[in-house]
Design an enzyme around this catalytic site. Structure first.
Site, mmCIF file in Angstrom:
data_model
loop_
_atom_site.group_PDB
_atom_site.id
_atom_site.type_symbol
_atom_site.label_atom_id
_atom_site.label_comp_id
_atom_site.label_asym_id
_atom_site.label_seq_id
_atom_site.Cartn_x
_atom_site.Cartn_y
_atom_site.Cartn_z
ATOM 1 N N LYS A 75 0.915 -1.120 -0.067
ATOM 2 C CA LYS A 75 0.025 0.176 0.122
ATOM 3 C C LYS A 75 0.828 1.384 0.112
ATOM 4 O O LYS A 75 1.991 1.204 0.922
ATOM 5 C CB LYS A 75 -0.919 0.145 1.230
ATOM 6 C CG LYS A 75 -1.912 1.050 1.262
ATOM 7 C CD LYS A 75 -3.265 0.812 0.708
ATOM 8 C CE LYS A 75 -4.191 1.984 0.595
ATOM 9 N NZ LYS A 75 -3.935 2.710 -0.544
ATOM 10 N N LYS A 99 4.723 2.411 8.719
ATOM 11 C CA LYS A 99 3.940 3.445 8.844
ATOM 12 C C LYS A 99 2.566 2.642 9.022
ATOM 13 O O LYS A 99 1.671 2.908 9.743
ATOM 14 C CB LYS A 99 3.650 4.331 7.420
ATOM 15 C CG LYS A 99 2.709 5.524 7.844
ATOM 16 C CD LYS A 99 2.490 6.112 6.510
ATOM 17 C CE LYS A 99 3.768 6.983 5.892
ATOM 18 N NZ LYS A 99 3.707 7.956 4.890
ATOM 19 N N LYS A 111 5.082 1.987 -2.907
ATOM 20 C CA LYS A 111 5.245 3.527 -3.613
ATOM 21 C C LYS A 111 5.745 3.408 -4.815
ATOM 22 O O LYS A 111 6.369 2.452 -5.481
ATOM 23 C CB LYS A 111 6.053 4.302 -2.807
ATOM 24 C CG LYS A 111 6.066 5.727 -2.693
ATOM 25 C CD LYS A 111 4.923 5.956 -1.721
ATOM 26 C CE LYS A 111 4.752 7.518 -1.501
ATOM 27 N NZ LYS A 111 4.247 7.795 -0.200
ATOM 28 N N ASP A 151 -0.182 10.962 -3.951
ATOM 29 C CA ASP A 151 1.127 11.559 -3.292
ATOM 30 C C ASP A 151 1.235 12.808 -4.023
ATOM 31 O O ASP A 151 0.460 13.440 -4.398
ATOM 32 C CB ASP A 151 2.190 10.490 -3.436
ATOM 33 C CG ASP A 151 3.374 10.645 -2.574
ATOM 34 O OD1 ASP A 151 3.151 10.572 -1.287
ATOM 35 O OD2 ASP A 151 4.515 11.281 -2.812
ATOM 36 N N ASN A 226 -1.741 19.276 -0.630
ATOM 37 C CA ASN A 226 -2.765 18.730 0.114
ATOM 38 C C ASN A 226 -2.464 18.409 1.725
ATOM 39 O O ASN A 226 -3.423 18.892 2.589
ATOM 40 C CB ASN A 226 -2.856 17.255 -0.169
ATOM 41 C CG ASN A 226 -3.880 16.118 0.318
ATOM 42 O OD1 ASN A 226 -3.490 15.623 1.317
ATOM 43 N ND2 ASN A 226 -5.081 16.226 0.089
HETATM 44 N N1 LIG Z 1 -1.155 13.212 0.193
HETATM 45 C C1 LIG Z 1 -1.016 12.260 1.089
HETATM 46 O O1 LIG Z 1 -1.941 11.654 1.485
HETATM 47 C C2 LIG Z 1 0.243 11.921 1.808
HETATM 48 C C3 LIG Z 1 1.170 12.834 1.450
HETATM 49 N N2 LIG Z 1 2.429 12.497 2.307
HETATM 50 C C4 LIG Z 1 3.705 13.220 2.198
HETATM 51 O O2 LIG Z 1 3.492 14.609 2.173
HETATM 52 C C5 LIG Z 1 4.403 15.561 1.329
HETATM 53 C C6 LIG Z 1 3.447 16.314 0.652
HETATM 54 O O3 LIG Z 1 2.572 15.539 -0.187
HETATM 55 P P1 LIG Z 1 1.181 16.304 -0.761
HETATM 56 O O4 LIG Z 1 0.756 17.273 -0.158
HETATM 57 O O5 LIG Z 1 0.434 15.165 -1.009
HETATM 58 O O6 LIG Z 1 1.922 16.702 -2.174
HETATM 59 P P2 LIG Z 1 1.125 18.110 -2.881
HETATM 60 O O7 LIG Z 1 1.805 17.704 -4.249
HETATM 61 O O8 LIG Z 1 -0.081 18.332 -2.809
HETATM 62 O O9 LIG Z 1 2.077 19.507 -2.512
HETATM 63 C C7 LIG Z 1 3.056 19.431 -2.252
HETATM 64 C C8 LIG Z 1 3.323 21.002 -1.841
HETATM 65 O O10 LIG Z 1 5.000 21.206 -1.628
HETATM 66 C C9 LIG Z 1 5.365 22.324 -1.809
HETATM 67 N N3 LIG Z 1 6.913 22.215 -2.356
HETATM 68 C C10 LIG Z 1 7.490 21.529 -3.145
HETATM 69 N N4 LIG Z 1 8.921 21.782 -2.959
HETATM 70 C C11 LIG Z 1 9.012 22.723 -2.013
HETATM 71 C C12 LIG Z 1 10.122 23.403 -1.580
HETATM 72 N N5 LIG Z 1 11.328 23.181 -1.983
HETATM 73 N N6 LIG Z 1 9.887 24.094 -0.518
HETATM 74 C C13 LIG Z 1 8.710 24.504 -0.033
HETATM 75 N N7 LIG Z 1 7.679 23.621 -0.636
HETATM 76 C C14 LIG Z 1 7.890 22.929 -1.542
HETATM 77 C C15 LIG Z 1 4.499 22.441 -3.254
HETATM 78 O O11 LIG Z 1 4.609 23.763 -3.794
HETATM 79 C C16 LIG Z 1 3.355 22.119 -2.671
HETATM 80 O O12 LIG Z 1 2.590 23.199 -2.150
HETATM 81 C C17 LIG Z 1 4.942 14.364 0.506
HETATM 82 O O13 LIG Z 1 6.344 14.198 1.126
HETATM 83 C C18 LIG Z 1 4.386 13.280 0.654
HETATM 84 O O14 LIG Z 1 4.791 11.923 0.351
HETATM 85 C C19 LIG Z 1 2.622 11.715 3.379
HETATM 86 C C20 LIG Z 1 1.395 10.841 3.728
HETATM 87 C C21 LIG Z 1 0.027 10.824 2.688
HETATM 88 O O1 LIG Z 2 -2.993 6.554 1.224
HETATM 89 C C1 LIG Z 2 -2.437 5.800 0.936
HETATM 90 O O2 LIG Z 2 -2.666 4.645 0.688
HETATM 91 C C2 LIG Z 2 -0.579 6.246 0.976
HETATM 92 C C3 LIG Z 2 -0.402 7.470 1.504
HETATM 93 C C4 LIG Z 2 1.045 7.592 1.201
HETATM 94 O O3 LIG Z 2 1.602 7.507 -0.067
HETATM 95 C C5 LIG Z 2 1.946 7.907 2.336
HETATM 96 O O4 LIG Z 2 1.444 7.558 3.476
HETATM 97 O O5 LIG Z 2 3.070 8.219 2.051
#
Ligand SMILES: NC(=O)C1=CN([C@@H]2O[C@H](COP(=O)(O)OP(=O)(O)OC[C@H]3O[C@@H](n4cnc5c(N)ncnc54)[C@H](O)[C@@H]3O)[C@@H](O)[C@H]2O)C=CC1
Ligand SMILES: O=C(O)CCC(=O)C(=O)O
Length: 420
Positions: A75, A99, A111, A151, A226
């Protein structure tokens, strides 16, 4: 995120292996446990052709790393970002295994990703790329095999295209093959909010342990996608003041507190926070060292390193991103008394609610927003308490304690399966 002053290795897979080894050693685990967990079970590389809008064909290459499935199907998310590499997906899949086990959802870790910048493509091209990737992955994933999710730079719309493509390839109705789908297309209420919400409730739990009053606490949030935007929204609703936010364009600071709902609306309309009124604009990397009580890195890996850990002023760090802190930085922060809530706990809300989405898909049933969020509260708050206790018992940092708890559970499953 490069910094010439960084001395340590920034290879995310080497870092993930070190984190697992440290916890296995602390546990005194059978050497076979680390031997199995140090590497993914398989990494799939796929290449597929896509017709671009100008009529030419371009081949895209993507990865899916399947780390360990002792506790359930693989997952984890699919990332579209120019920085995606073979070692990055291996690391991210490794982190997913631990996790999932932290909150006890019955999954292993996976992933995947494509090294593209979605901004370089039209909507039509992005749909064809997403469908091409899904079709190429279809033989290797499935509702009971490997369940991807959103992601960085992927979202519900992309998940829906992919579900459609996988169902066409397999000839089976299987909405639970991916999670993070739109709510009116087999998605779950509270999934979009889940990761950021979890980052906020873990910060709240940590503040309570540290005797920090959230009503007077200040917060800086790196990344306003997000995870970051919902983390900022929820921690504000819990009483704290978000005084700094950043994205890939800049950092915005307002010591009196930023209007988070307005910033979210502005970013949705303009594609970034740049130009949002009522705040001082700084370089994007200035965010991490702001004078705040709580820091939420919610962007990418390796942003807190030996080069800047000493300059961090926050007393609590709630890791929304995966892998934002290197082991060297962890040590510096631990010695300074900074409490780091590790990614595998702090951002576990996403996969936890993905699990609820999958259960609803399998049952063909829908739960209310409140029901889903309260189930998330229960699993995450319990994980926090269990890890907190283990941390005290073993005098380790919270990351090591989280891995120790997780590894114990996975080791039991691997033992029953006869893997060692
Ligand atoms: N979406 C999810 O449900 C989950 C996401 N994550 C992790 O959270 C992190 C963010 O993911 P999302 O919010 O989903 O991605 P997203 O694509 O929605 O947002 C990423 C954000 O980071 C910013 N960003 C990129 N480079 C940057 C930098 N150098 N300095 C400051 N900001 C920067 C972008 O402009 C954007 O605002 C990643 O590490 C992801 O793996 C972890 C668990 C679940
Ligand atoms: O919602 C999921 O299955 C995985 C989310 C994810 O990629 C993460 O926790 O880094």
């Amino acid at each position: 995120m490069e910094n010439k002053n960084v001395k340590e290795s920034l290879n995310p897979f080497e870092i993930a292996q070190r984190q697992v080894k440290t916890a296995c050693d602390k546990l005194g685990a059978d050497p076979a446990v680390y031997e199995i967990l140090k590497t993914p079970a398989r990494v799939i590389e796929v290449s597929f052709p896509v017709r671009l809008d100008n009529g030419t064909i371009k081949t895209f290459t993507g990865f899916r790393s399947q780390h360990n499935n002792a506790c359930g199907p693989f997952k984890g998310g699919l990332r579209f970002h120019p920085g995606v590499t073979y070692d990055e997906v291996k690391a991210l899949s490794t982190w997913m295994t631990f996790k999932c086990s932290v909150t006890g959802v019955p999954y292993g870790g996976g992933k995947g990703g494509l090294a593209i910048d979605p901004k370089d493509y039209s909507e039509g091209e992005l749909e064809r790329i997403s469908r091409g990737f899904a079709k190429a992955l279809a033989p290797f994933i499935g509702e009971k095999v490997d369940i991807p999710a959103p992601d960085v730079n992927t979202n519900g719309k992309i998940m829906a295209w992919m579900v459609d493509e996988i169902e066409k390839s397999t000839g089976q109705f299987q909405p639970g093959v991916l999670t993070g789908k739109p709510v009116d297309f087999f998605g779950s209420l509270a999934r979009t909010e889940a990761t950021g919400y979890g980052v906020a409730i873990m910060a709240r739990a940590a503040a309570s342990k540290k005797g920090m009053n959230l009503n007077t606490a200040t917060v800086a949030v790196q990344g306003f996608g997000n995870v970051g935007s919902f983390a900022a929204k929820y921690i504000t609703e819990m009483g704290a003041k978000v005084v700094a936010i950043s994205d890939s364009s800049c950092t915005l600071v307002n010591k009196d507190g930023l209007d988070i709902p307005a910033a979210i609306a502005y970013a949705a309309e303009n594609g970034s926070i740049k130009g949002f009124a009522g705040a001082e604009e700084l370089h994007r990397d200035a965010l991490l060292t702001q004078e705040v009580d709580i820091l939420m890195p919610c962007a990418l890996e390796n942003v807190i390193t030996s080069a800047n850990a000493d300059d961090i002023k926050a007393k609590i760090i709630s890791e929304g991103a995966n892998g934002p802190t290197t082991p060297e930085a962890d040590e510096i922060l631990f010695n300074k008394g900074v409490l780091v809530i590790p990614d595998i706990l702090a951002n576990a809300g996403g996969v936890t609610v993905s699990y609820f989405e999958w259960v609803q898909n399998l049952m063909r049933y829908n739960w209310s927003f409140e029901e889903v969020q309260s189930k998330q509260d229960v699993l995450m708050d319990k994980a926090f308490e269990d890890i907190w206790t283990l941390m005290g018992e073993h005098s380790v940092d919270m990351r090591t304690a989280a891995y120790m708890m997780s590894i114990k559970r996975i080791a039991v499953a691997m033992k029953y399966r006869g893997w060692y």
